[in-house]
Every structure is written in C-alpha cells, then in structure tokens.
Design an enzyme around this catalytic site. Structure first.
Site, mmCIF file in Angstrom:
data_model
loop_
_atom_site.group_PDB
_atom_site.id
_atom_site.type_symbol
_atom_site.label_atom_id
_atom_site.label_comp_id
_atom_site.label_asym_id
_atom_site.label_seq_id
_atom_site.Cartn_x
_atom_site.Cartn_y
_atom_site.Cartn_z
ATOM 1 N N PRO A 91 92.281 87.937 12.491
ATOM 2 C CA PRO A 91 92.686 87.767 13.563
ATOM 3 C C PRO A 91 91.480 88.515 14.709
ATOM 4 O O PRO A 91 90.767 90.141 14.093
ATOM 5 C CB PRO A 91 93.919 88.397 14.222
ATOM 6 C CG PRO A 91 94.980 88.123 13.009
ATOM 7 C CD PRO A 91 93.739 88.010 11.355
ATOM 8 N N CYS A 92 90.726 87.919 15.710
ATOM 9 C CA CYS A 92 89.739 88.577 16.311
ATOM 10 C C CYS A 92 90.167 89.285 16.977
ATOM 11 O O CYS A 92 89.137 89.817 18.098
ATOM 12 C CB CYS A 92 88.754 87.668 16.750
ATOM 13 S SG CYS A 92 89.281 85.951 18.354
ATOM 14 N N ASN A 93 91.287 89.704 18.435
ATOM 15 C CA ASN A 93 91.432 90.346 19.092
ATOM 16 C C ASN A 93 91.193 91.560 19.305
ATOM 17 O O ASN A 93 90.731 91.992 20.777
ATOM 18 C CB ASN A 93 93.471 90.602 19.286
ATOM 19 C CG ASN A 93 93.681 89.002 18.739
ATOM 20 O OD1 ASN A 93 93.956 88.729 18.168
ATOM 21 N ND2 ASN A 93 95.085 89.172 19.674
ATOM 22 N N TYR A 95 88.458 92.784 18.418
ATOM 23 C CA TYR A 95 86.617 92.124 17.482
ATOM 24 C C TYR A 95 85.472 92.309 18.886
ATOM 25 O O TYR A 95 84.465 92.050 18.632
ATOM 26 C CB TYR A 95 86.242 91.853 15.980
ATOM 27 C CG TYR A 95 86.952 92.583 15.014
ATOM 28 C CD1 TYR A 95 87.143 93.620 14.515
ATOM 29 C CD2 TYR A 95 88.151 92.181 14.103
ATOM 30 C CE1 TYR A 95 87.689 94.797 13.681
ATOM 31 C CE2 TYR A 95 88.372 92.685 12.913
ATOM 32 C CZ TYR A 95 88.537 94.487 13.669
ATOM 33 O OH TYR A 95 88.801 94.500 11.384
ATOM 34 N N SER A 96 87.148 91.434 19.396
ATOM 35 C CA SER A 96 86.404 90.242 20.152
ATOM 36 C C SER A 96 85.604 91.016 21.298
ATOM 37 O O SER A 96 85.399 92.050 21.972
ATOM 38 C CB SER A 96 87.679 89.614 21.694
ATOM 39 O OG SER A 96 86.504 88.775 22.229
#
EC number: 2.1.1.37
Length: 368
Positions: A91-93, A95-96
């Site tokens: 999941p990129c939440n 790191y976005s």
C-alpha cells in the site's frame, strides 16, 4: 519453464494480468517461459472477486484469499503452496506525494514487512515489488533505504528503477518504483535482470488514441456519470488540458478554495498527450474529465488508460470499481517488466537501460 506466482496486495489484477501475458519462447529449444498464478491476497472483497473472475476464470476461487494480510498464513505450505516468484504492490498511502507522507510511521507504511515475511518463508527465485515514486523521499529518504536494505538482506540482488509508464506504451503519465529482486544464487549463475528500455519514449500513446477506439455495445463498466448543472457549466468553460482555475471561468463558477490549487481539479485531458495519473479516490473534481464532452470519464475509460482490455470486468459498485482501477499497476507496463525477467532466465537478449541512479541503495546510503 513455468514460474508459480504468489501475490500480496494484489489489487484487481494489473500485475497478475501483465504476468499472464508475458510469455517468452527460448529460440534454441522452443521451451516456453511463463508465469502461472498460484495464490493471492487482498483486503477488499470486490477486488478479490475482480481478480478471481479475470485471472482465475471464476467469481470466487480458493486460491484468492480476501482479508487482512496480517491474517494470511504465510509459510503454511498446505494453505499457501510453494511459489517461484512473489509480487507485492504494498500500500502506497503513506508514501504518496498526495498526503502526509508518514512512511514507516503510518498505518500502511510497515505493511511491506509482509512481503519480507513471504520472501523469507518461500525463498522465491525472484520477486517484484511496486510502490509510488514518493517512496524514495518518505521519512526524509530513510523509509526507502530501510525497505531496500531489508530486501537485500533476504539474499537478493536488487534492481530498483523509477519507471515512467508513458515511456512503455501506457497512455498515462504514471511513475512508479519497481524493485526486481533475483535470488543471489541465480544472479551469480548469470541470471542478471536489467531494466528494459522504453518502447515509446519519443512516440507516446495519447489519451485520445486510447479512448477513441470504438466500444462494443455491451462493454462493461462504461456507465456515464451524472453531474450537476453547475459542474456542466464549469466544464463548458474549461479548455482542453485546463482545470478549475482556467481564466475562462466566470466569477460565479470559480471554486472558493483557499491554499494550493491542485492542477488535477476538474482537469480536462489533452487528447494529444498521455493522460495525467489515474487515481482511485478523491471528491468532486478529481474524477478525470473528457477533453471535449462535459463529463468525467467512465470507469471503462479509466481502465483503458491503465491498459486493461475491454473484456476485463471489474466487480462491485461504481466507486469500488474506480478505486480498483486507480490502485492497479498498468497491465502493459507489468507485461514488459515480466517479459524482461523471463527473457533473463531464457537467455533471450532485449534492449536495456541503466537503472535510475537516484533509487539505488548505495547512492541513497551515500547521500545520508
């Protein structure tokens, strides 16, 4: 040669579909090198049903495991059989670039460790990990260094690279870090993956080219959105490629928003360029907008920008489908990367480039 694949955080199947389509024949022997699904996991039930329907050929499949990755019986070879390769788009939440960029300190940041756990349990011949470009700067760069270090210490030679998918035939400016790891014993035998060279660097596939191909009458996930009269009026004043801050907008239609003016708010596509990045969430004004028609894109149009074929059916309600499409890895981008991996093992030459030096572990450590 067949590689059995396990997948964590599978999404609707962008990586899996690209892996399925990547087939390489060894010229000397005629042997087919390919990848087959063995098991997968995702938190969301709709997403798992989409994956099962399109990758496994049925609505529900025992090899597709819905639920939290924390509850997945990694290492239990009876429930999750041995694999030759692992993929995980963790999941990129956190790191976005859009968001607080909590990195390893967020709720989602540490989930990459389940990829580490799976690698240690199964010792796959290779793995492919994916995340947003913002990964390299989260926690002042410390998160990315930690992730690469942990992966390397599992016994793999890493080739991280920032892929600009518009350079690989995807009609969308989507930039993602892909980390390919080859197990050290295979790497030392000469199976040394290299970054595949861009295929469309100077001849991008445009949004117009992707979206103007005719649709079948019964094409899936292609319901037209509904808008208020005010939104329609706004769009009528926004030029192709423009957004909600267009100078053409009358005062009474302008947004009353303080602070940053995000360029993607009510932004129309430019038919002569790749689309801007498809996202899976966001409120009014973030749904991507047609260059000419006064409306947001349909989910099928978004799926085309992600290079899903029109017969790929997404399950769930409209917002669930939007989320699935936005979280996916473009099929064509994944296919090219897996084809390069298979060519590496088949001994088939392919055009290569040097990996991005800004995302190499030694360079990152040296910069600290």
């Amino acid at each position: 040669m067949r590689f059995y694949k396990g997948e964590l955080f599978s999404g609707p199947g962008g990586i899996a579909k690209g892996a399925q389509e990547a087939k390489v024949t060894q010229p000397e022997t005629g042997e087919l090198f390919h990848i087959e699904h063995r098991w997968s996991n995702d938190l969301d039930l709709d997403t798992c049903q989409t994956f099962a329907r399109n990758i496994c050929g049925r609505d529900f499949d025992s090899t597709v495991h819905p639920g939290p990755v924390q509850e997945l019986p990694l290492g239990n070879k009876d429930e999750l059989p041995p694999i030759d390769c692992l993929t995980f788009g963790f999941p990129c939440n956190d790191y976005s670039q859009v968001g607080k960029k909590k990195g390893l300190e967020g709720d989602y940041g540490p989930l990459y460790t389940y990829g580490i756990k799976a690698i240690k349990a199964y010792k796959p011949i290779f793995f492919v990990a994916e995340n947003v470009g913002g990964l390299k700067s989260a926690n002042e760069g410390k998160a990315f260094v930690q992730i690469l270090t942990d992966l390397e210490e599992c016994g793999y030679y890493l080739t991280p690279h920032l892929y600009k998918f518009e350079e690989y035939g995807v009609p969308q400016a989507r930039h993602r870090i892909i980390i390919v790891g080859i197990r050290n014993d295979y790497y030392e035998k000469g199976y040394q993956f290299k970054v595949p060279a861009p295929t469309t660097k100077h001849n991008y596939v445009t949004a117009g080219e992707a979206l103007t191909v005719p649709y079948e009458d019964d094409v899936l996930n292609h319901e037209l959105p509904r808008h208020s009269e005010k939104v329609i009026q706004m769009l009528d004043h926004i030029e192709e490629g423009g957004n909600a801050w267009s100078p053409n907008l009358p005062e009474h239609l302008r947004l009353k928003v303080k602070g940053a003016r995000l360029s993607s708010i009510y932004k129309r596509l430019d038919r002569n360029r790749p689309a801007y990045t498809v996202t899976g969430s966001g409120g009014g004004g973030t749904h991507m907008y047609h260059w000419q028609e006064n409306r947001a894109l349909t989910n099928r149009e978004r799926a085309r920008l992600q290079t899903f074929q029109d017969d790929f059916e997404f399950c769930g309600r409209r917002e669930s489908v939007r989320k699935q499409i936005g979280m996916a890895v473009p099929v064509e981008g994944a296919r090219i990367i897996f084809a390069a991996i298979l060519k590496t093992f088949a001994g088939v030459a392919y055009d290569q480039i040097e990996p991005d030096p800004k995302v190499q572990l030694k360079n990152l450590q040296h910069s600290k």
